[in-house]
Write an enzyme that holds these catalytic residues in place. Sequence first.
Site, short mmCIF file in Angstrom:
data_model
loop_
_atom_site.label_atom_id
_atom_site.label_comp_id
_atom_site.label_asym_id
_atom_site.label_seq_id
_atom_site.Cartn_x
_atom_site.Cartn_y
_atom_site.Cartn_z
N GLU A 1 10.96 -7.65 2.63
CA GLU A 1 10.72 -6.90 1.41
C GLU A 1 11.98 -6.71 0.58
OE1 GLU A 1 9.03 -3.14 2.63
OE2 GLU A 1 8.37 -4.06 4.52
N HIS B 1 6.49 -4.59 -0.96
CA HIS B 1 6.27 -4.59 0.49
C HIS B 1 5.55 -5.87 0.93
CE1 HIS B 1 5.45 -3.18 4.47
NE2 HIS B 1 5.46 -1.88 4.21
#
EC number: 5.1.3.15
Length: 295
Positions: A265, A164
Site C-alpha cells: 500500500e 489499501h
Amino acid sequence: MDNATSLADLISQLDQGVHSIEWQGFPLRIVRQAWGDLAISLYGAQVLWFQPAGQYPVLWTTIKPAPFPKAVRGGVPLCWPWFAEPLEENAGEPFHGVARTVEWEVNSESYNAHGGEWLLKPVGPIWTNLDPAFSIKVVGSAVTFKLTTHNVGEADVRVTQALHSYLAISSRASISVSGLDGAEYADKNHDFSVFTQSGDITVNEAIDRIYHSTADVYLKDMEWQRVLKISKKNSQSTVVWNAGAGAEDVPDIGLDQVDGYLCIEAAKTRQYDDMVLAPQGKVSLETTISVQSLS
C-alpha cells in the site's frame, strides 16, 4: 444477479461495454473493454477488480464480503482521512476513516480500446472542511489511483491516508517482494518496534509492516510468471500486510482465502509522513500498479 455469485463470475457473464449493476448489495460500475475489466463500487469509491485482457487479475477481492453497508474487503479501499486507528481528535470514529463507507458518484469518465479515466467525488460532504476526489486511470495493463484532498476550511487539519491495495497472487509460497532492502520499518506484529529490512521479503507467516520508503516495489510471482511493479508519489510509507494464520478470525478472509493476496500500500502515516494540511492546501496520494513479464 444471484447474491452468491462471485465478483469474477459476475463480470465474466457481462458483455463488452459499461454496466451499472448491483453485487451483494453494492452498486457497481463495471467496464469491459478490449484492454480488460474494471469494477468500481460507488459505495466507497472502491476499485474492486482490475484484470488486463488475457492476464491474471491484478486485484484480489473476497468471495464472501460482509453484508452491505460494511466495506468490502479487497480491491483498493480508500483509508481516509486517517489510516488505521482514528487520530486522537477523532476518537470513536471508524477504523480506516469514513471514505470507504459513504456513497460516491462518477463525476467524469472516458474510455477507449487502450484505456480510460474516471473521476469520482462523494455525493455530499463527508468530513469537516475536507473535500476529497479520487481518480482512476487505465493504460493497457497498468492502472493508476490518485486520492486528492483539499482543505477548504480556515484551520490546519491532520490527515493520514492509504490506498489499501489488495494484490492478487498465485500463493504466498510463490512470491517475493523486492525494492525495500535496507529500509527501516515499524512492525505492528512486534508492538511497532523498528527494524531494517534485509534482502527480499517473503511471506511465510503474518506480516504487518510500515516501511519508510519512496522506492518502487516489485512483487514477483513465480507461478503466474509475472511481476507487479508498484510505484507511488507523495508517500513516505509503504505498508505490507497479510493476515497469515490470523485470517481464521477474519470472516471475510478465512484460511481458505488468505493465500490469495498480499497488500502493498502507498500510504501517508503518522510514523513517517507529514500529517498537517494547511487551510486551502491540497495533498495527493498516488500509486501505479503495472504488470510485467517475469524474465
